[in-house]
Design a protein around this motif. Structure first.
Motif, short mmCIF file in Angstrom:
data_model
loop_
_atom_site.label_atom_id
_atom_site.label_comp_id
_atom_site.label_asym_id
_atom_site.label_seq_id
_atom_site.Cartn_x
_atom_site.Cartn_y
_atom_site.Cartn_z
N VAL A 89 0.85 -1.20 0.00
CA VAL A 89 0.00 0.00 0.00
C VAL A 89 0.88 1.25 0.00
N LYS A 90 1.96 1.22 0.76
CA LYS A 90 2.85 2.39 0.82
C LYS A 90 3.45 2.70 -0.55
N GLU A 91 3.86 1.68 -1.28
CA GLU A 91 4.42 1.91 -2.61
C GLU A 91 3.38 2.53 -3.55
N LEU A 92 2.19 1.97 -3.54
CA LEU A 92 1.14 2.47 -4.42
C LEU A 92 0.71 3.88 -4.03
N TYR A 93 0.62 4.13 -2.72
CA TYR A 93 0.21 5.45 -2.24
C TYR A 93 1.23 6.51 -2.66
N LYS A 94 2.52 6.19 -2.53
CA LYS A 94 3.57 7.13 -2.92
C LYS A 94 3.47 7.49 -4.40
N ALA A 95 3.25 6.49 -5.24
CA ALA A 95 3.14 6.75 -6.68
C ALA A 95 1.92 7.62 -6.99
N MET A 96 0.84 7.41 -6.25
CA MET A 96 -0.38 8.19 -6.44
C MET A 96 -0.19 9.63 -5.95
N ALA A 97 0.35 9.79 -4.74
CA ALA A 97 0.45 11.12 -4.13
C ALA A 97 1.55 11.97 -4.73
N ILE A 98 2.66 11.33 -5.13
CA ILE A 98 3.81 12.08 -5.64
C ILE A 98 3.72 12.27 -7.16
N GLU A 145 3.54 14.17 4.47
CA GLU A 145 4.86 13.54 4.38
C GLU A 145 5.13 13.08 2.95
N TYR A 146 4.07 12.68 2.26
CA TYR A 146 4.22 12.18 0.89
C TYR A 146 4.06 13.30 -0.14
N SER A 147 3.10 14.18 0.06
CA SER A 147 2.88 15.26 -0.91
C SER A 147 4.04 16.25 -0.94
N SER A 148 4.88 16.25 0.10
CA SER A 148 6.02 17.17 0.16
C SER A 148 7.28 16.60 -0.47
N MET A 149 7.24 15.34 -0.92
CA MET A 149 8.42 14.71 -1.53
C MET A 149 8.58 15.16 -2.98
N PRO A 150 9.66 15.87 -3.33
CA PRO A 150 9.86 16.27 -4.73
C PRO A 150 10.11 15.07 -5.64
N LYS A 151 10.81 14.07 -5.08
CA LYS A 151 11.14 12.86 -5.85
C LYS A 151 11.10 11.66 -4.94
N ALA A 152 10.98 10.49 -5.54
CA ALA A 152 11.01 9.25 -4.76
C ALA A 152 11.37 8.09 -5.68
N LYS A 153 11.84 7.02 -5.08
CA LYS A 153 12.13 5.80 -5.83
C LYS A 153 10.90 4.92 -5.84
N PHE A 154 10.56 4.41 -7.02
CA PHE A 154 9.43 3.49 -7.15
C PHE A 154 9.74 2.46 -8.21
N ASP A 155 9.73 1.20 -7.82
CA ASP A 155 9.90 0.11 -8.78
C ASP A 155 11.13 0.31 -9.67
#
Length: 445
Positions: free
Chosen positions: A120-129, A216-226
């Motif tokens: 869920v955390k991975e999917l949420y990050k991709a959605m929010a970021i 915490e997620y909406s403030s991330m400019p970038k993130a690693k996903f898959d």
């Protein structure tokens, strides 16, 4: 020589007059900052703490919000986590529907993989970021079993939140037509999500206050996903990229961008400076550049023109209403005062437009409007309400005004039986004398 001197005086007088006229005609910095001229179809600015509306423009016009729809999806996912229905570590696989949307580059697709467990955390990050639509659909299917059921949850939650203008037909904000045969069951195949700026702001208000972890997620400019880097579409964050430096705004940590051909460029932003959080919404602007520049205008207006001020400190007493009468007590009156500071978010220069009014609790009084001893120090005797004598835009959360308690500043003990008896006896003879006087007056009238 005399004519030359007079000529010089005339020229200098004309120059001085022109200079004074120019200064008078030029807007003062404060005046210029106190107005907002926005290039957006609809907009609103709200204080995130109180819900007070600071500015609005066509705020009740329902428009397609595009991916700002995902704020509701985020809320419901976070609520499901809070309830224990799912956790951040819950895993799910990607359906054919979510996979087809995620693989489409025109839909902000990150390119999900099937037959793989995603948390869920991975999917949420991709959605929010990254505002990915496929991961959004995958989360909706996980929480509700199908996107159709999830849409029902979205509309139900909107009703609970008392959003004034809304219609949810899918979880992502895409037009249903773009989803083809996969459009959510029970919705219009040509349907479009709809929100007014007021509704988007109220949704954001609930999201940041009920689930601050969303920031915490909406403030991330970038993130690693898959095994790839995903980038936030919010250019006002510190991206550390030269191309976006012009849009950076101190304090911005969310919240959601949106764009479709029908919706134009939308943005629900939130920023915090010195403990003061604002929420802004701009809808249907004509470019990515415009939505961020217009948001900056709104936030500048909020932070430059509004501030918290303690107008009426603890212990404030309204002139002419400092006491209440007391019967059967060792004292005839008791002082009343506010039991807390009355802090108000106000526009600069409007301090004198705020007044206090008292609402005494009638259940505390006898039929003659008196308190009956004993009265305890700190006992609540009513409320004090702030009254604003100006153009009030109201509150996004339906709040009607601020109130604090009115309390007794000291105790008034009940008088002893002897003094009460003397008082009663005195009252008896006073009433008897008054009756006799009235009777005698009647004989000669």
């Amino acid at each position: 020589m005399k004519h030359k001197y007079i000529g010089k005086i005339s020229i200098m007088t004309m120059i001085f007059a022109l200079f004074v006229s120019f200064i008078a005609a030029s807007p003062k910095p404060a005046d210029a900052a106190s107005t907002v001229n926005l290039k957006a179809k609809s907009a609103i600015l709200v204080d995130a703490d109180s819900g007070k509306i600071l500015y609005e423009k066509n705020a009740d016009q329902a428009l397609p919000p595009a991916s700002m729809t995902k704020m509701m999806t985020e809320y419901i996912v976070l609520e499901a986590i809070k309830k224990g229905d799912i956790s951040w570590d819950t895993t799910t696989q990607i359906s054919d529907y979510a996979y087809s949307i995620s693989g489409n580059a025109t839909f902000s697709g990150v390119g999900l993989t099937q037959d793989k467990n995603y948390t869920v955390k991975e999917l949420y990050k991709a959605m929010a970021i990254n505002s990915d639509n496929g991961t959004t659909i995958a989360l909706a299917e996980l929480v509700a079993g199908s996107e159709g059921n999830f849409v029902k949850m979205m509309n139900k939650k909107a009703k609970e939140m008392k959003l004034p203008d809304y219609k949810f037909v899918n979880s992502s904000g895409l037009d249903n037509e773009s989803l083809g045969k996969n459009y959510p069951k029970g919705t219009d195949p040509d349907g479009v999500d709809m929100l007014s700026a007021r509704s988007a702001a109220l949704l954001a208000y609930h999201l940041v206050n009920d689930f601050p972890e969303a920031l915490e997620y909406s403030s991330m400019p970038k993130a690693k996903f898959d095994k790839q880097t995903i980038t936030n579409w919010n250019w006002m964050l510190p991206h550390h990229t030269v191309n976006f430096d012009q849009y950076y705004y101190e304090g911005v940590d969310g919240l959601k961008t949106g764009h479709t051909d029908l919706a134009g460029y939308c943005f629900t932003a939130t920023a915090e400076r010195d403990g003061h959080r604002l929420i802004s919404v701009v809808m249907k602007t004509n470019s990515e550049d415009t939505r961020f520049k217009e948001t900056a205008k709104l936030l500048d207006y909020g932070y430059s023109q509004f501030g918290q001020k303690n107008l009426f400190p603890t212990g404030y007493q309204l002139k002419g209403k400092k006491t209440l009468p007391v019967v059967k007590g060792k004292e005839d009156t008791v002082d009343i005062a506010t039991n807390n500071d009355f802090k108000v978010l106000l526009k600069k220069g409007e301090e004198k437009k705020y007044k206090i009014t008292y609402h005494i609790d009638k259940s505390k009084l006898n039929e003659d409007g008196q308190l009956v001893a004993p009265v305890k120090k700190g006992e609540k005797l009513g409320t004090a309400e702030i009254v604003y004598k100006g153009k009030d835009l109201g509150y996004i959360n339906g709040k009607t005004g601020s109130q604090i308690d009115l309390v007794a500043t000291k105790s008034v003990d009940k008088s002893n039986w002897f003094m009460l008896a003397l008082g009663a006896l005195g009252d008896f003879f006073t009433n008897l004398f008054s009756s006799a006087v009235d009777m005698v007056k009647g004989w000669f009238s």
